[in-house]
Design an enzyme around this catalytic site. Structure first.
Site, PDB file in Angstrom:
ATOM      1  N   GLY A  28       0.792  -1.225   0.000  1.00  0.00           N
ATOM      2  CA  GLY A  28       0.000   0.000   0.000  1.00  0.00           C
ATOM      3  C   GLY A  28       0.823   1.271   0.000  1.00  0.00           C
ATOM      4  O   GLY A  28       1.854   1.364  -0.670  1.00  0.00           O
ATOM      5  N   ASP A  69       7.444  -4.613  15.117  1.00  0.00           N
ATOM      6  CA  ASP A  69       6.090  -4.329  15.578  1.00  0.00           C
ATOM      7  C   ASP A  69       6.124  -2.959  16.241  1.00  0.00           C
ATOM      8  O   ASP A  69       6.621  -2.818  17.360  1.00  0.00           O
ATOM      9  CB  ASP A  69       5.640  -5.403  16.571  1.00  0.00           C
ATOM     10  CG  ASP A  69       4.247  -5.150  17.126  1.00  0.00           C
ATOM     11  OD1 ASP A  69       3.634  -4.116  16.780  1.00  0.00           O
ATOM     12  OD2 ASP A  69       3.771  -5.986  17.927  1.00  0.00           O
ATOM     13  N   TYR A 158     -12.109   4.488  14.069  1.00  0.00           N
ATOM     14  CA  TYR A 158     -11.076   4.873  13.088  1.00  0.00           C
ATOM     15  C   TYR A 158     -10.992   6.391  12.973  1.00  0.00           C
ATOM     16  O   TYR A 158      -9.908   6.975  13.054  1.00  0.00           O
ATOM     17  CB  TYR A 158     -11.392   4.260  11.722  1.00  0.00           C
ATOM     18  CG  TYR A 158     -10.418   4.644  10.644  1.00  0.00           C
ATOM     19  CD1 TYR A 158      -9.143   4.085  10.595  1.00  0.00           C
ATOM     20  CD2 TYR A 158     -10.760   5.576   9.672  1.00  0.00           C
ATOM     21  CE1 TYR A 158      -8.243   4.444   9.602  1.00  0.00           C
ATOM     22  CE2 TYR A 158      -9.874   5.936   8.679  1.00  0.00           C
ATOM     23  CZ  TYR A 158      -8.621   5.370   8.648  1.00  0.00           C
ATOM     24  OH  TYR A 158      -7.727   5.733   7.659  1.00  0.00           O
ATOM     25  N   VAL A 191      -8.072   5.283  -0.784  1.00  0.00           N
ATOM     26  CA  VAL A 191      -6.879   4.905  -1.546  1.00  0.00           C
ATOM     27  C   VAL A 191      -6.980   3.432  -1.915  1.00  0.00           C
ATOM     28  O   VAL A 191      -7.269   2.582  -1.069  1.00  0.00           O
ATOM     29  CB  VAL A 191      -5.590   5.157  -0.739  1.00  0.00           C
ATOM     30  CG1 VAL A 191      -4.356   4.843  -1.579  1.00  0.00           C
ATOM     31  CG2 VAL A 191      -5.549   6.602  -0.243  1.00  0.00           C
ATOM     32  N   ASP A 192      -6.743   3.131  -3.172  1.00  0.00           N
ATOM     33  CA  ASP A 192      -6.828   1.758  -3.675  1.00  0.00           C
ATOM     34  C   ASP A 192      -5.591   0.988  -3.233  1.00  0.00           C
ATOM     35  O   ASP A 192      -4.532   1.073  -3.846  1.00  0.00           O
ATOM     36  CB  ASP A 192      -6.946   1.762  -5.196  1.00  0.00           C
ATOM     37  CG  ASP A 192      -7.344   0.405  -5.759  1.00  0.00           C
ATOM     38  OD1 ASP A 192      -7.411  -0.551  -4.966  1.00  0.00           O
ATOM     39  OD2 ASP A 192      -7.565   0.302  -6.978  1.00  0.00           O
ATOM     40  N   THR A 193      -5.710   0.244  -2.159  1.00  0.00           N
ATOM     41  CA  THR A 193      -4.598  -0.513  -1.593  1.00  0.00           C
ATOM     42  C   THR A 193      -5.045  -1.954  -1.330  1.00  0.00           C
ATOM     43  O   THR A 193      -6.249  -2.250  -1.300  1.00  0.00           O
ATOM     44  CB  THR A 193      -4.145   0.092  -0.254  1.00  0.00           C
ATOM     45  OG1 THR A 193      -5.219  -0.020   0.694  1.00  0.00           O
ATOM     46  CG2 THR A 193      -3.756   1.561  -0.418  1.00  0.00           C
ATOM     47  N   PRO A 194      -4.099  -2.872  -1.109  1.00  0.00           N
ATOM     48  CA  PRO A 194      -4.487  -4.236  -0.741  1.00  0.00           C
ATOM     49  C   PRO A 194      -5.351  -4.287   0.511  1.00  0.00           C
ATOM     50  O   PRO A 194      -6.242  -5.138   0.627  1.00  0.00           O
ATOM     51  CB  PRO A 194      -3.129  -4.921  -0.523  1.00  0.00           C
ATOM     52  CG  PRO A 194      -2.193  -4.183  -1.423  1.00  0.00           C
ATOM     53  CD  PRO A 194      -2.648  -2.752  -1.353  1.00  0.00           C
TER      54      PRO A 194
END
Length: 256
Positions: A28, A69, A158, A191-194
């Protein structure tokens, strides 16, 4: 006619020699930013918890990868100890919880706040002293239009967390402005992300969910990760030297 005999110098890249650390770099926006930073001459440390996906960046000049992490204080502090100085940190990691406040259990709230806000607190607190020692540094935080900018259906925790990111950004910017530190945040729309594709597939009707996402895009399409990465490069570079405490909206007019 007189011609200079000297060979024209190659144009300097925007981020030549800058040391950059970023999170959520396996895919992404994080992945696109890591590649864009390296292309502009930066020395990039790309971190993520997904070691397998992160390996896909191995071999790209200027990028080294490390599984970290960033919600783990000890791991973040150990990462910071590996650097004598850092010019830029880009806090990308985030989690999108779907639902209203009635759908948000305490565990969902705590997890979202931990990933979306506390991780930035840990990263900034660990790396800021190194920036202060050099009296220079750029901190970039990933926020969202779904925040204090715009109310969005089924994005309660969120949006709350991303509003907190805007507040954190402005607070850090104000506190350390005179010491040469800049802190800004990026507020994308869809946003076009996985990650987005995964959330769409998890919906009861993925086809309709995709159509719903497209329907709310005033510009007629979703943003690409690479378009966000261009903005990241600007905020990481000296071209944005007079910019701090700002929230940059990149949403194709969704918030208008």
């Amino acid at each position: 006619m007189y011609f200079r005999s000297s060979v024209l110098k190659k144009k300097k890249s925007l981020l030549d020699g800058k040391v950059i650390v970023l999170s959520a770099a396996a895919q992404g926006i994080g992945r696109a930013a890591a590649i864009a930073f390296a292309r502009e001459g930066a020395q990039v440390t790309a971190t993520d918890i997904n070691g397998e996906k992160l390996k896909e960046l191995d071999g790209i000049p200027g990028i080294k990868t490390k599984v970290v992490d960033i919600t783990n204080k000890d791991q973040v502090e150990a990462l910071a100890q590996e650097f004598n100085h850092v010019d830029v940190i880009f806090n990308v990691a985030g989690f999108v919880h779907h639902g209203s406040i009635l759908d948000c259990e305490e565990a969902d709230w705590d997890f979202s706040m931990n990933v979306n806000v506390r991780s930035m607190y840990l990263m900034i607190k660990a790396f800021l002293p190194k920036m202060l020692a050099c009296k220079s540094g750029s901190i970039i935080n990933m926020s969202s239009v779904a925040s204090s900018i715009k109310g969005v259906v089924n994005r309660c925790v969120y949006s709350t967390s991303k509003a907190a990111v805007i507040g954190l950004t402005k607070s850090v910017a104000a506190d350390f402005l005179e010491q040469g530190i800049r802190c800004n945040c990026i507020c994308p729309g869809t946003v076009d992300t996985p990650s987005l594709r995964g959330r769409i597939q998890a919906r009861p009707d993925p086809e309709q969910a995709y159509k719903d996402f497209i329907a709310r895009q005033k510009i007629g399409r979703m943003c690409t990760a690479e378009e966000v990465a261009h903005l990241c490069v600007y905020l990481a570079s000296d071209e944005s030297a007079y910019v701090t405490g700002a929230k940059y909206i990149i949403d194709g007019g969704w918030s208008l």
